[in-house]
Design a protein around this motif. Structure first.
Motif, PDB file in Angstrom:
ATOM      1  N   MET A   1      40.819  56.315   1.904  1.00 40.15           N
ATOM      2  CA  MET A   1      41.770  56.813   0.926  1.00 40.15           C
ATOM      3  C   MET A   1      41.034  57.420  -0.243  1.00 40.15           C
ATOM      4  N   GLY A   2      41.546  58.496  -0.775  1.00 40.71           N
ATOM      5  CA  GLY A   2      41.059  59.063  -2.026  1.00 40.71           C
ATOM      6  C   GLY A   2      42.250  59.322  -2.918  1.00 40.71           C
ATOM      7  N   CYS A   3      42.135  59.025  -4.187  1.00 40.46           N
ATOM      8  CA  CYS A   3      43.253  59.264  -5.094  1.00 40.46           C
ATOM      9  C   CYS A   3      42.729  59.602  -6.472  1.00 40.46           C
ATOM     10  N   LEU A   4      43.390  60.552  -7.122  1.00 45.15           N
ATOM     11  CA  LEU A   4      42.958  60.996  -8.435  1.00 45.15           C
ATOM     12  C   LEU A   4      44.181  61.329  -9.264  1.00 45.15           C
ATOM     13  N   VAL A   5      44.264  60.760 -10.426  1.00 44.53           N
ATOM     14  CA  VAL A   5      45.330  61.083 -11.361  1.00 44.53           C
ATOM     15  C   VAL A   5      44.721  60.955 -12.748  1.00 44.53           C
ATOM     16  N   ARG A   6      45.448  61.293 -13.758  1.00 47.00           N
ATOM     17  CA  ARG A   6      44.901  61.357 -15.107  1.00 47.00           C
ATOM     18  C   ARG A   6      44.221  60.059 -15.513  1.00 47.00           C
ATOM     19  N   LEU A 188      49.507  51.517   7.999  1.00 53.48           N
ATOM     20  CA  LEU A 188      50.547  52.001   7.095  1.00 53.48           C
ATOM     21  C   LEU A 188      51.678  52.543   7.947  1.00 53.48           C
ATOM     22  N   ALA A 189      52.897  52.069   7.712  1.00 48.77           N
ATOM     23  CA  ALA A 189      54.036  52.452   8.544  1.00 48.77           C
ATOM     24  C   ALA A 189      55.158  53.014   7.680  1.00 48.77           C
ATOM     25  N   LEU A 190      55.951  53.879   8.286  1.00 47.53           N
ATOM     26  CA  LEU A 190      57.082  54.490   7.598  1.00 47.53           C
ATOM     27  C   LEU A 190      58.302  54.442   8.507  1.00 47.53           C
ATOM     28  N   ALA A 191      59.413  53.925   7.985  1.00 53.33           N
ATOM     29  CA  ALA A 191      60.675  53.904   8.721  1.00 53.33           C
ATOM     30  C   ALA A 191      61.751  54.525   7.835  1.00 53.33           C
ATOM     31  N   TRP A 192      62.891  54.832   8.411  1.00 50.18           N
ATOM     32  CA  TRP A 192      63.971  55.420   7.627  1.00 50.18           C
ATOM     33  C   TRP A 192      65.307  55.078   8.260  1.00 50.18           C
ATOM     34  N   VAL A 217      53.475  54.021  -2.601  1.00 49.48           N
ATOM     35  CA  VAL A 217      52.471  53.891  -1.551  1.00 49.48           C
ATOM     36  C   VAL A 217      51.170  53.337  -2.125  1.00 49.48           C
ATOM     37  N   LEU A 218      50.819  53.758  -3.317  1.00 42.48           N
ATOM     38  CA  LEU A 218      49.602  53.239  -3.948  1.00 42.48           C
ATOM     39  C   LEU A 218      49.708  51.745  -4.210  1.00 42.48           C
ATOM     40  N   ARG A 219      50.891  51.274  -4.558  1.00 45.00           N
ATOM     41  CA  ARG A 219      51.066  49.831  -4.747  1.00 45.00           C
ATOM     42  C   ARG A 219      50.835  49.093  -3.430  1.00 45.00           C
ATOM     43  N   LEU A 220      51.268  49.689  -2.339  1.00 47.53           N
ATOM     44  CA  LEU A 220      51.017  49.065  -1.040  1.00 47.53           C
ATOM     45  C   LEU A 220      49.513  49.045  -0.744  1.00 47.53           C
ATOM     46  N   LEU A 221      48.851  50.160  -0.970  1.00 51.64           N
ATOM     47  CA  LEU A 221      47.437  50.271  -0.619  1.00 51.64           C
ATOM     48  C   LEU A 221      46.547  49.401  -1.494  1.00 51.64           C
ATOM     49  N   THR A 222      47.016  49.069  -2.675  1.00 53.09           N
ATOM     50  CA  THR A 222      46.267  48.144  -3.526  1.00 53.09           C
ATOM     51  C   THR A 222      46.704  46.696  -3.290  1.00 53.09           C
ATOM     52  N   ARG A 223      47.522  46.504  -2.254  1.00 53.67           N
ATOM     53  CA  ARG A 223      47.958  45.178  -1.812  1.00 53.67           C
ATOM     54  C   ARG A 223      48.756  44.437  -2.879  1.00 53.67           C
ATOM     55  N   ARG A 224      49.515  45.225  -3.684  1.00 57.14           N
ATOM     56  CA  ARG A 224      50.387  44.626  -4.698  1.00 57.14           C
ATOM     57  C   ARG A 224      51.823  44.555  -4.208  1.00 57.14           C
ATOM     58  N   ALA A 225      52.051  44.979  -2.963  1.00 58.66           N
ATOM     59  CA  ALA A 225      53.379  44.894  -2.350  1.00 58.66           C
ATOM     60  C   ALA A 225      53.208  44.990  -0.838  1.00 58.66           C
ATOM     61  N   ASP A 226      54.195  44.475  -0.101  1.00 60.41           N
ATOM     62  CA  ASP A 226      54.167  44.555   1.357  1.00 60.41           C
ATOM     63  C   ASP A 226      54.960  45.742   1.870  1.00 60.41           C
TER      64      ASP A 226
END
Length: 245
Positions: A1-6, A188-192, A217-226
């Motif tokens: 993963m790569g992520c960049l924000v201010r 990482l999974a996505l349903a609708w 999604v970032l909260r998921l990837l930082t393991r702060r949510a399931d």
């Protein structure tokens, strides 16, 4: 993963943000020293962000990945400048026009990285990230690609349009190098589902997030949510993340 924000770029930065110990601040220009000087001079801040996170992920690729770039507004800051030039009766810059299109970052990435395979740019309103992920999943599950690079990058519209989006930062770029499930590593999974059927699911409401759906999604990837939900125009999207043991 790569992520960049201010002001946030490292894994430690994002864990601090997810824990409420860091805020989105600053307007630093991404370091794109890996690009030739001539190419750097022509790039907007948004394209620099997109190519920075894409480059970080491509270093971990084991094959030539499919490129799926997704952005709601794309290079609209540059496009607005061209429209202003037209309104003022000034000649348009061919160089600026050539990098004002929606697939600017995808094209620049393909050229710089020497990737001649699948490449696309997706825009789907508030559901842009979800549709980009679906395109990657389709490529992987049909065997069209062994790896897919998903790059989400966006900035808010210029203020003249009068459509401010509360909490949207000055710019965001998120890149994910994806492989088929079952190959080891995190999943990482996505349903609708149709919104009308959501009530019975009793899904938790997502916490307010400063960076639109990508923040969930970032909260998921930082393991702060399931898992988390995101409301689209017609569908409710449910992201879930399962870290490898």
């Amino acid at each position: 993963m790569g992520c960049l924000v201010r002001g946030l770029s490292t894994e430690a930065d994002w864990h601090a943000w997810a824990d409420g110990r860091a805020a989105l601040s600053g307007d630093a220009m991404p370091d794109v020293g890996f690009l030739p000087p001539l190419q750097r001079r022509r790039m907007s801040r948004l394209s620099r962000m997109a190519l920075t996170v894409a480059h970080d992920c491509l270093e971990a690729a084991t094959a030539q990945p499919a490129l799926v770039f997704c952005t709601r507004y794309g290079e609209y800051e540059r496009t607005y400048g061209l429209l202003q030039d037209l309104a003022d009766g000034e000649a348009l810059s061919p160089a600026s026009f050539s990098v004002s299109v929606h697939n600017t970052a995808a094209g620049l990435c393909s050229i710089h990285e020497g990737l001649a395979g699948y490449s696309t740019a997706i825009s789907a309103g508030r559901e842009t990230l979800e549709h980009g992920f679906l395109d990657c999943a389709t490529l992987l599950n049909t065997g069209e690609a062994d790896e897919a690079l998903l790059v989400f990058h966006d900035e808010p519209l210029p203020e003249v349009y009068g459509r401010p989006e509360p909490g949207f930062p000055g710019g965001l770029a998120l890149a994910l190098l994806l492989r088929r499930a079952g190959q080891g590593g995190d999943e990482l999974a996505l349903a609708w589902r149709e919104k009308a059927g959501d009530e019975a699911q009793n899904l938790p409401e997502p916490e307010p997030c400063a960076i639109t759906q990508a923040g969930n999604v970032l909260r998921l990837l930082t393991r702060r949510a399931d898992r988390c939900g995101h409301e689209g125009d017609r569908l409710r999207w449910i992201w879930s993340y399962h870290a490898a043991a």
